[in-house]
Write a protein that holds these residues in place. Sequence first.
Motif, mmCIF file in Angstrom:
data_model
loop_
_atom_site.group_PDB
_atom_site.id
_atom_site.type_symbol
_atom_site.label_atom_id
_atom_site.label_comp_id
_atom_site.label_asym_id
_atom_site.label_seq_id
_atom_site.Cartn_x
_atom_site.Cartn_y
_atom_site.Cartn_z
ATOM 1 N N ASN A 114 11.343 8.145 -3.201
ATOM 2 C CA ASN A 114 12.045 7.870 -2.642
ATOM 3 C C ASN A 114 11.883 7.293 -0.992
ATOM 4 O OD1 ASN A 114 13.876 7.703 -4.311
ATOM 5 N ND2 ASN A 114 14.528 10.040 -4.228
ATOM 6 N N ALA A 115 11.107 8.147 -0.170
ATOM 7 C CA ALA A 115 11.080 8.154 0.914
ATOM 8 C C ALA A 115 9.230 6.799 1.009
ATOM 9 C CB ALA A 115 9.330 9.199 1.635
ATOM 10 N N ALA A 116 9.370 6.003 0.533
ATOM 11 C CA ALA A 116 8.078 4.499 0.505
ATOM 12 C C ALA A 116 9.476 4.035 0.803
ATOM 13 C CB ALA A 116 7.526 4.594 -0.413
ATOM 14 N N ILE A 117 10.635 3.935 -0.811
ATOM 15 C CA ILE A 117 11.856 3.102 -0.303
ATOM 16 C C ILE A 117 12.714 2.841 0.784
ATOM 17 C CG2 ILE A 117 13.684 2.366 -1.871
ATOM 18 C CD1 ILE A 117 11.954 2.934 -4.219
ATOM 19 N N ALA A 118 12.827 3.890 1.099
ATOM 20 C CA ALA A 118 13.122 4.062 2.377
ATOM 21 C C ALA A 118 12.568 3.584 3.808
ATOM 22 C CB ALA A 118 13.996 5.662 2.461
ATOM 23 N N HIS A 119 11.497 3.840 3.886
ATOM 24 C CA HIS A 119 10.851 3.025 4.757
ATOM 25 C C HIS A 119 10.700 1.410 4.313
ATOM 26 C CE1 HIS A 119 7.839 1.504 7.737
ATOM 27 N NE2 HIS A 119 6.621 1.213 6.617
ATOM 28 N N VAL A 120 10.728 0.911 3.210
ATOM 29 C CA VAL A 120 10.834 -0.607 2.551
ATOM 30 C C VAL A 120 12.554 -1.199 3.378
ATOM 31 C CG1 VAL A 120 11.016 -2.557 0.801
ATOM 32 C CG2 VAL A 120 9.068 -0.500 1.019
ATOM 33 N N GLU A 121 13.565 -0.085 3.089
ATOM 34 C CA GLU A 121 14.490 -0.201 3.126
ATOM 35 C C GLU A 121 15.091 -0.452 5.449
ATOM 36 O OE1 GLU A 121 16.499 1.239 -0.794
ATOM 37 O OE2 GLU A 121 16.921 2.365 0.768
ATOM 38 N N SER A 122 14.547 0.470 5.604
ATOM 39 C CA SER A 122 14.550 0.780 6.979
ATOM 40 C C SER A 122 14.375 -1.077 7.969
ATOM 41 C CB SER A 122 13.095 1.755 7.564
ATOM 42 O OG SER A 122 11.904 1.285 7.899
ATOM 43 N N LEU A 123 13.285 -1.907 7.015
ATOM 44 C CA LEU A 123 12.623 -2.925 7.475
ATOM 45 C C LEU A 123 14.025 -3.856 7.318
ATOM 46 C CD1 LEU A 123 9.015 -2.888 7.230
ATOM 47 C CD2 LEU A 123 10.160 -2.451 9.785
ATOM 48 N N ALA A 124 15.004 -3.850 7.138
ATOM 49 C CA ALA A 124 15.834 -4.476 6.401
ATOM 50 C C ALA A 124 16.449 -5.203 7.978
ATOM 51 C CB ALA A 124 16.969 -3.916 5.158
ATOM 52 N N THR A 125 16.842 -7.128 7.440
ATOM 53 C CA THR A 125 17.926 -7.604 8.324
ATOM 54 C C THR A 125 19.674 -7.133 8.164
ATOM 55 O OG1 THR A 125 18.448 -8.909 6.754
ATOM 56 C CG2 THR A 125 16.435 -8.782 8.104
ATOM 57 N N SER A 126 19.957 -6.153 7.199
ATOM 58 C CA SER A 126 20.921 -5.319 7.362
ATOM 59 C C SER A 126 21.032 -4.099 6.369
ATOM 60 C CB SER A 126 21.556 -6.399 6.696
ATOM 61 O OG SER A 126 21.636 -6.703 5.807
ATOM 62 N N ASN A 127 21.677 -3.584 6.230
ATOM 63 C CA ASN A 127 21.722 -2.264 5.252
ATOM 64 C C ASN A 127 22.177 -2.861 3.705
ATOM 65 O OD1 ASN A 127 22.141 0.012 7.590
ATOM 66 N ND2 ASN A 127 24.211 -0.689 7.253
ATOM 67 N N PRO A 128 20.683 -2.808 3.158
ATOM 68 C CA PRO A 128 20.741 -3.014 1.455
ATOM 69 C C PRO A 128 21.994 -1.729 0.753
ATOM 70 C CG PRO A 128 18.592 -1.549 2.537
ATOM 71 C CD PRO A 128 19.775 -1.544 3.687
ATOM 72 N N TYR A 145 1.036 -1.039 -0.170
ATOM 73 C CA TYR A 145 -0.808 0.075 -0.323
ATOM 74 C C TYR A 145 1.234 1.011 0.269
ATOM 75 C CZ TYR A 145 -3.659 -2.737 1.353
ATOM 76 O OH TYR A 145 -5.268 -3.591 0.883
ATOM 77 N N ALA A 146 2.048 1.038 0.534
ATOM 78 C CA ALA A 146 3.055 2.526 1.408
ATOM 79 C C ALA A 146 3.094 2.700 -0.609
ATOM 80 C CB ALA A 146 3.627 1.760 1.464
ATOM 81 N N LEU A 147 3.834 1.142 -1.021
ATOM 82 C CA LEU A 147 4.727 1.716 -2.571
ATOM 83 C C LEU A 147 3.438 2.365 -2.953
ATOM 84 C CD1 LEU A 147 6.947 -1.075 -2.584
ATOM 85 C CD2 LEU A 147 7.824 1.121 -2.143
ATOM 86 N N LEU A 148 2.149 1.533 -3.960
ATOM 87 C CA LEU A 148 1.507 2.226 -4.913
ATOM 88 C C LEU A 148 1.086 3.344 -4.541
ATOM 89 C CD1 LEU A 148 0.295 1.784 -7.218
ATOM 90 C CD2 LEU A 148 -1.475 0.002 -6.220
ATOM 91 N N GLY A 149 0.475 3.684 -2.962
ATOM 92 C CA GLY A 149 0.371 4.977 -3.291
ATOM 93 C C GLY A 149 1.101 5.800 -2.980
ATOM 94 N N ALA A 150 2.244 5.917 -2.336
ATOM 95 C CA ALA A 150 3.533 7.211 -2.973
ATOM 96 C C ALA A 150 3.507 7.044 -4.139
ATOM 97 C CB ALA A 150 4.779 6.265 -2.193
#
Length: 208
Positions: free
Chosen positions: A194-208, A167-172
């Motif tokens: 960029n903000a939506a993808i940064a949110h996804v990356e904030s949930l990464a197990t390590s730095n993407p 939802y975040a990606l498509l809404g953005a």
Amino acid sequence: MADVKTPRLTSKGRATRARILGVAADLIAKRGIAGTQIDDVRRAAGVSGSQMTHYFKDKRTLIKAVIAWQAQSTLDTHTRPELGHLDSFEALRRWAGSTVERQRERAFEGGCQFGSLAGQLVESDAETRADLAAGFEQWLELFRKGLLAMRDRGDLRREADPEALAYALLGAMQGGLLLSQTLRRVEPLRDSLNAAIAHVESLATSNP
């Protein structure tokens, strides 16, 4: 999405029908639903009245087919080989970059054609709203599957919610496209993606 029933067609017939749909989608994007009549489409597509009636008996039938055609066109854009299955951080960045570049090449005119259709038609009747919703659900499912694969693979933490992130990606994208189309500048689309993808990356197990 409810099936758009079409007569059994030859290869030439399928090509003619596809041409009509492409012309109709283009006219609707430029003029809107109310400003596009079936005779406008017929003339622009270079077909006779009998041909037009053979493929689309009335404007409602044509619009229903345009919704399905535009939904499939959107899916095709999001399943290009270079994007893979939208199942990696890099693929998501490429998707965002290609979305921005495509709009830049168009001088931010037109926005999202499927989103524009939805904006014009979503309150028209329940069947049309269901067709539009089904198109968006297919789109969301692309993101859900990719994000779920990332979580299953261990790229995303277990608490990451593929549904919410989709939802975040498509809404953005939708909001950014509309703002960039209106303001005729890149920042709303670029920054929202960029903000939506940064949110996804904030949930990464390590730095993407």
